[in-house]
Design a protein around this motif. Structure first.
Motif, PDB file in Angstrom:
ATOM      1  N   ASP A 343       0.826  -1.209   0.000  1.00 24.03           N
ATOM      2  CA  ASP A 343       0.000   0.000   0.000  1.00 24.03           C
ATOM      3  C   ASP A 343       0.864   1.264   0.000  1.00 24.03           C
ATOM      4  O   ASP A 343       1.878   1.343   0.704  1.00 24.03           O
ATOM      5  N   SER A 344       0.432   2.247  -0.780  1.00 26.05           N
ATOM      6  CA  SER A 344       1.005   3.601  -0.762  1.00 26.05           C
ATOM      7  C   SER A 344       2.510   3.606  -0.994  1.00 26.05           C
ATOM      8  O   SER A 344       3.277   4.233  -0.256  1.00 26.05           O
ATOM      9  N   TYR A 372      -5.430   2.724  -6.816  1.00 28.46           N
ATOM     10  CA  TYR A 372      -5.500   3.732  -5.751  1.00 28.46           C
ATOM     11  C   TYR A 372      -4.725   3.244  -4.523  1.00 28.46           C
ATOM     12  O   TYR A 372      -4.011   4.011  -3.869  1.00 28.46           O
ATOM     13  N   ARG A 373      -4.853   1.956  -4.208  1.00 28.34           N
ATOM     14  CA  ARG A 373      -4.199   1.387  -3.025  1.00 28.34           C
ATOM     15  C   ARG A 373      -2.684   1.513  -3.093  1.00 28.34           C
ATOM     16  O   ARG A 373      -2.035   1.909  -2.113  1.00 28.34           O
ATOM     17  N   LEU A 375      -0.756   3.481  -4.931  1.00 25.63           N
ATOM     18  CA  LEU A 375      -0.210   4.832  -5.081  1.00 25.63           C
ATOM     19  C   LEU A 375      -0.027   5.480  -3.720  1.00 25.63           C
ATOM     20  O   LEU A 375      -0.873   5.347  -2.835  1.00 25.63           O
ATOM     21  N   PRO A 377       0.108   8.788  -1.202  1.00 21.04           N
ATOM     22  CA  PRO A 377      -0.628  10.044  -1.203  1.00 21.04           C
ATOM     23  C   PRO A 377       0.071  11.077  -2.095  1.00 21.04           C
ATOM     24  O   PRO A 377       1.276  11.288  -1.989  1.00 21.04           O
ATOM     25  N   PHE A 381      -2.081   8.796 -11.277  1.00 18.32           N
ATOM     26  CA  PHE A 381      -2.591   7.733 -12.141  1.00 18.32           C
ATOM     27  C   PHE A 381      -2.823   8.335 -13.532  1.00 18.32           C
ATOM     28  O   PHE A 381      -3.673   9.185 -13.715  1.00 18.32           O
ATOM     29  N   PHE A 406     -10.241   9.627  -6.832  1.00 14.63           N
ATOM     30  CA  PHE A 406      -9.130  10.407  -7.376  1.00 14.63           C
ATOM     31  C   PHE A 406      -9.534  11.874  -7.577  1.00 14.63           C
ATOM     32  O   PHE A 406     -10.702  12.200  -7.793  1.00 14.63           O
ATOM     33  N   ARG A 407      -8.527  12.755  -7.544  1.00 12.63           N
ATOM     34  CA  ARG A 407      -8.733  14.152  -7.924  1.00 12.63           C
ATOM     35  C   ARG A 407      -8.371  14.323  -9.396  1.00 12.63           C
ATOM     36  O   ARG A 407      -7.376  13.796  -9.867  1.00 12.63           O
ATOM     37  N   LYS A 434      -4.001  10.991  -6.322  1.00 12.76           N
ATOM     38  CA  LYS A 434      -4.493  10.437  -5.063  1.00 12.76           C
ATOM     39  C   LYS A 434      -4.386  11.529  -4.003  1.00 12.76           C
ATOM     40  O   LYS A 434      -3.333  12.134  -3.821  1.00 12.76           O
TER      41      LYS A 434
END
Length: 437
Positions: A343-344, A372-373, A375, A377, A381, A406-407, A434
């Motif tokens: 993760d992250s 997402y997991r 990536l 913070p 993507f 996602f932003r 993220k």
């Protein structure tokens, strides 16, 4: 075929169930005889009490009581020893019962077979496990045994898996790359490990030194060509000029479109690598390219000191070998596989064409959440030329991307016209971030 050591480790299969039952019967008889002996000996306890006690012989009475106490202590020790022997007998009995169960495994209920249609044997049984840990229970595993990693769907294809695990131990593996990859795509991923050697190419030569290797075609002797229609790299390079449908048809032609991919931005669907990296100057260091063909995205990133792992399959071409020959890192997993990163941890994940509407909606959403997991913070993507039908874009995929969280940093949609205007097919390219919290 197994080794001699392996044979010695296996329980003997020559003993019939009747012989095992006789063993159990003899064991039970021995246990009962031992119990009778102990308790029959208790008849001697009648002699512990004095036959005639004189009311005034206190000294004699005291001697009798002391002798009785000594005999009781001895009897108690014998009971403890008996309990220990009974425990050993119970353990041996359970082991014998397990042998009997193994002899009748074909008649066992489904829950005993753990989802397999038939009894496992040979190399497949060894590969599936479980195996006892030499040092016993460990809190890291929470168990005293270890299971080798194996795709759950493998149990649905036991006959194919038996074929995959049929080989001479220590010899050359069968030339079954296509068969093995098809098993992976059915969900039998990862495949079990094997104890054989993959075929080595004849006349192998060392790879081209880095960085020249990034844009060099490797020698034909760098791989074994048994699994592919083409038998040399010249054939693969010229595939782009041939009729027919091939996965990543022009990917092996490094002097064609591959040479200019991601170098320039057109302000719409095509993003340039330098433009994307400028968003996070110096903060993009490691990442993943999902379904990256022959690794050209990773090569462009490597030129900018960014390390990219490229996941790809070998669809009628040595994609993984080709990526490795360029001095890059290939990862042979399907798009359905959980990403093998913690993760992250990644700065960027890129995917071009692969993540699109050919994937079932539920599986696609799981894949996007998995991206997402992994990536970190603030990670990026880069969704590159995602394609779908016009109605799907607003009704299915827009809500899906909103659920992921996602932003939006960049977002462009445009018509996909290679199959005709009337198809109503669209491309979507997006740069998504993220959130930091």
């Amino acid at each position: 075929m197994g080794s001699k050591d392996e044979y010695l480790r296996k329980p003997s299969q020559s003993q019939s169930p009747m012989r095992l039952k006789l063993k159990i019967l003899l064991l039970l008889l021995s246990t009962n005889l031992l119990s009778i002996y102990i308790f029959y000996g208790s008849a001697d306890h009648h002699r512990w009490l004095p036959s005639s006690v004189h009311h005034w012989d206190f000294a004699g009475l005291l001697r009798e009581l002391n002798a009785t106490q000594s005999k009781l202590s001895t009897s108690q020790a014998q009971v403890v020893l008996l309990n220990q022997r009974l425990a050993s007998t119970k353990s041996l009995l359970e082991r014998l019962l397990a042998d009997v169960g193994q002899a009748h495994r074909d008649e066992a209920p489904e829950q005993v077979l753990e989802g397999w249609a038939h009894q496992l044997g040979g190399e497949l049984k060894l590969a599936v496990g479980p195996h006892q840990l030499p040092l016993g229970y460990t809190p890291n595993l929470g168990s005293h045994e270890m299971y080798p990693t194996l795709g759950t769907a493998c149990r649905r294809f036991q006959e194919e898996l038996v074929q995959f695990m049929s080989y001479d131990v220590g010899g050359e593996c069968p030339s079954d790359e296509v068969f093995a990859q098809r098993l992976m795509l059915k969900g039998c991923e990862p495949l079990p490990r094997r104890r054989c050697h993959p075929k080595s190419p004849a006349g192998y030569v060392e790879p081209t030194p880095f960085p020249e290797s990034l844009w060099s075609i490797p020698p034909d002797t760098s791989i074994a060509w048994d699994a592919y229609t083409c038998k040399n790299y010249t054939c693969l390079v010229n595939r782009s000029k041939q009729k027919g449908s091939y996965d990543c048809k022009d990917c092996f032609n490094l002097g064609g479109r591959e040479k200019n991919r991601w170098l320039y931005s057109d302000g719409e669907l095509n993003y340039g690598i330098d433009e994307v990296l400028s968003i996070k100057r110096g903060a993009i260091r490691i990442g993943l390219d999902i379904g990256g063909g022959t690794g050209s995205f990773a090569a462009r990133m490597r030129e900018r000191n960014v390390t990219i792992v490229t996941s790809t399959m070998n669809f009628n071409g040595p994609f993984n070998n080709f990526i490795a020959s360029r001095g890059l890192v290939p990862l042979h997993i399907s798009v359905a596989h959980r990403l093998p990163f913690y993760d992250s941890t990644l700065d960027i994940v890129h995917s071009m064409h692969v993540l699109s509407n050919w994937i079932p909606d539920v599986m696609l959403e799981f894949a996007l959440f998995d991206i997402y997991r992994v990536l970190r913070p603030g990670g990026l993507f880069w969704l590159d030329h995602f394609f779908c039908h016009g109605k799907q874009l607003n009704s299915t995929y827009m809500p899906m991307f909103q659920r992921i969280g996602f932003r939006r940093l960049r977002w462009h949609a445009g018509r996909k016209l290679d199959r005709g205007f009337e198809k109503d097919e669209w491309y979507l390219s997006a740069l998504l971030g993220k959130p930091l919290t």
